[in-house]
Enzyme design. Structure first.
Site, PDB file in Angstrom:
ATOM      1  N   SER A 117       0.837  -1.202   0.000  1.00 44.90           N
ATOM      2  CA  SER A 117       0.000   0.000   0.000  1.00 44.90           C
ATOM      3  C   SER A 117       0.876   1.258   0.000  1.00 44.90           C
ATOM      4  O   SER A 117       1.756   1.399  -0.855  1.00 44.90           O
ATOM      5  CB  SER A 117      -0.935  -0.045   1.222  1.00 44.90           C
ATOM      6  OG  SER A 117      -1.940   0.933   1.147  1.00 44.90           O
TER       7      SER A 117
ATOM      8  N   ASP B   1      -8.133  -4.876  -6.251  1.00 49.65           N
ATOM      9  CA  ASP B   1      -7.588  -3.968  -5.243  1.00 49.65           C
ATOM     10  C   ASP B   1      -7.731  -2.517  -5.713  1.00 49.65           C
ATOM     11  O   ASP B   1      -7.273  -2.141  -6.793  1.00 49.65           O
ATOM     12  CB  ASP B   1      -6.113  -4.315  -5.002  1.00 49.65           C
ATOM     13  CG  ASP B   1      -5.495  -3.517  -3.857  1.00 49.65           C
ATOM     14  OD1 ASP B   1      -6.131  -2.588  -3.355  1.00 49.65           O
ATOM     15  OD2 ASP B   1      -4.372  -3.857  -3.469  1.00 49.65           O
TER      16      ASP B   1
ATOM     17  N   HIS C 103      -7.735  -5.273  -0.979  1.00 49.73           N
ATOM     18  CA  HIS C 103      -6.452  -4.680  -0.608  1.00 49.73           C
ATOM     19  C   HIS C 103      -5.791  -5.406   0.562  1.00 49.73           C
ATOM     20  O   HIS C 103      -4.628  -5.160   0.854  1.00 49.73           O
ATOM     21  CB  HIS C 103      -6.670  -3.208  -0.257  1.00 49.73           C
ATOM     22  CG  HIS C 103      -5.406  -2.420  -0.081  1.00 49.73           C
ATOM     23  ND1 HIS C 103      -4.444  -2.330  -1.061  1.00 49.73           N
ATOM     24  CD2 HIS C 103      -4.936  -1.690   0.971  1.00 49.73           C
ATOM     25  CE1 HIS C 103      -3.448  -1.568  -0.630  1.00 49.73           C
ATOM     26  NE2 HIS C 103      -3.725  -1.175   0.598  1.00 49.73           N
TER      27      HIS C 103
END
Length: 549
Positions: A372, A436, A529
């Site tokens: 991320s 995602d 995610h």
């Protein structure tokens, strides 16, 4: 860059001298900042519905006031999405933070006391164990989503596979095994980066049997706190073969972290390109409150750090340390953040330690990774190394593996870096799982700005690996994608109940992970995610089916 600086009133006292890299004063300060707080709901409505650019400009700040209207018109929907998302996040920032504290406390309370039944028993006997933040038993929300801590092994010990990869040809079988082992180490290190220092140290030493080097809490100027976390490990304390740097990613309940992902602000670095401003701030390389600090901290402080001196025009003793040089700059009327804040930046702290480690371990190479937001910092870190002409460090780079990484800059940045990351072998791999949402941020249209670069290893919901330049549905938009998004989310929820039976006990998902997948029925890109998906993709990923890169 190997350049000198001199006073120039037109650029707040700083300018490049003409040399290898000719930079105009105007170019030094090209930037665009989207400020959701500067306009009201009426301005937002007029800008969104009526396309009133004058209302849109209220939310913008830039180096060229004359072009703000053009930007507001050309990138209206991109800016609108950024404003709305960040306004919502600002509104719910405190409730999200409080929710995070409560969720963390409850999850740790249950785990420490044997889940709900055990907790009830401890309550009856008056022996409840209360979670304590910062201890080796306090696990993050991410850690509770995916409790796996053991590394992937295939035939040989992990370290042996990775060492074989470091010293073998890219086409050999052992290199491929090492590559898979290295990818697994990277995703597990990216997941581990969400934990506190005590947890990281315990897992690295006791479970991975590796050498824990250091853990840093660094200055994040976007959040105005020491919230950029990064840790470093080696495969062994002496004569190490590799060094790994892992940046922490987006905290699930941190509105500022999510706001960074939705930010559309950029700062242009000559030659390098336009770079996401929030990620520069997270590395401790400037702040948008006084934009000139990006230039000072990227260029001026680097010169002081490397040369330990200022130019003769400043009249400063060349033996003085960088922090003393910064004080001298400040006394000359040049604005720069306090020395202690600059020296606590993630970029300079990690670079300094990395140089020391590679000097100590002569044969070692280094890997950078993150999930991320951590993935964005993992690729931005070597970008700045190249900018600073740290070629000796870059020659020791083994690889960059990012997972669910957002976009960090424009096409120019990608072209600039691919020259350094493609030769003699590919070193940068961007791993994306299915739908995602985060790799689709910030928005990328056909005409402007944020673009991915490097090789994308895309895993679909069946864990098939596709080698490509871009993930499908790169902007997470369009009605034709809507039904597949929700069908995939429903499939992933149903599959979560059977993972342990199909693939083995280590793949069994807990109630908290299943709850997140239920949220995915409403926000499918959010659930996708989760690091759980990335660990599964690396470990269960099938042979590369499509070679479209």
């Amino acid at each position: 860059m190997a350049t000198e600086f001199q006073e120039n009133p037109s650029s707040n006292g700083l300018d490049h001298q003409k040399g290898d890299h000719d930079i105009d004063g105007d170019d030094q300060f090209r930037y665009l900042i989207v400020r959701p707080e500067k306009g009201g709901l009426r301005d937002l409505a007029k800008y969104t519905v009526l396309g009133d650019t004058r209302s849109g400009v209220r939310f913008l700040e830039g180096s060229d006031e004359q072009v703000l209207g053009d930007v507001a018109e050309a990138q209206r929907w991109v800016i609108v999405v950024s404003i709305i998302a960040r306004k919502i996040l600002a509104l719910f920032g405190k409730p999200m933070e409080w929710t995070g504290y409560v969720v963390d406390f409850i999850l740790n309370l249950l785990s420490l006391n044997g889940n709900l039944s055990g907790l009830l028993s401890h309550v009856v006997h008056g022996t409840v164990e209360v979670p304590q933040r910062g201890t080796e038993t306090f696990i993050s929300t991410i850690g509770h989503l995916d409790g796996r801590i053991n590394l992937y092994k295939k035939g040989e010990r992990l370290a042996e596979d990775i060492v074989a990869f470091v010293y073998s040809e890219e086409t050999s079988t052992k290199a491929e095994l090492g590559n898979r082992a290295l990818m697994d180490l990277c995703i597990m290190a990216s997941k581990l980066a969400y934990e506190n220092a005590e947890v990281v140290r315990e897992i690295v030493i006791d479970h991975w049997k590796m050498h824990f080097v250091d853990f840093y809490d660094c200055w994040n100027d976007f959040q105005k706190q020491m919230s950029t976390q990064v840790f470093i490990l080696c495969d062994k304390p002496k004569d190490a073969n590799f060094v790994l740097v892992s940046f922490r990613g987006t905290e699930p309940f941190d509105a500022d972290d999510w706001s960074t992902d939705f930010d559309y602000s950029w700062y242009e670095i000559p030659e390098l390109g336009k770079v996401h401003m929030g990620f520069l701030e997270a590395l401790g390389l400037g702040n948008r409150t006084d934009v000139v600090n990006f230039y000072n901290q990227i260029f001026v402080y680097n010169q002081l750090q490397e040369k330990h001196k200022l130019t003769p025009q400043k009249g400063v003793d060349g033996s003085k340390r960088p922090s003393e040089g910064i004080k001298a700059l400040s006394s000359n009327g040049i604005k720069i953040v306090p020395p202690d804040m600059v020296e606590k930046s993630a970029y300079y702290a990690v670079r300094k330690k990395l140089k020391s480690l590679l000097e100590e371990h002569k044969n070692a190479k280094f890997v950078v990774t993150g999930h991320s937001l951590g993935g964005a910092l993992a690729i931005l870190f070597p970008c700045v190394l190249v900018l600073h002409e740290e070629m000796e460090l870059m020659d020791r780079l083994l690889g960059i593996y990012t997972f669910g990484q957002p976009r960090i800059g424009n096409r120019q940045l990608g072209r600039y870096m691919e020259v350094h990351l493609n030769k003699p072998v590919q070193k940068y791999f961007r791993v994306v799982y299915s739908n995602d949402l985060v790799p689709r941020l910030p928005y990328d249209d056909r005409t402007f700005l944020f673009k991915h670069f490097g090789v994308c290893l895309y895993y679909d919901s069946l864990y098939n690996e596709h080698v490509t330049k871009e993930e499908p549905n790169r902007n997470f938009l369009g009605l034709r994608f809507l039904i597949p998004l929700y069908l995939t989310a429903a499939w992933e929820l149903l599959r979560s109940f059977t993972m342990g039976y199909v693939y083995g006990p280590e793949y069994k998902e807990g109630w908290f992970s299943i709850l997140l997948r239920m949220v995915g029925l409403v926000l499918p890109g959010f659930a996708a995610h989760s690091p759980t998906n990335y660990v599964n993709s690396v470990r269960l990923g099938k042979e590369r089916l499509v070679q479209s890169y």
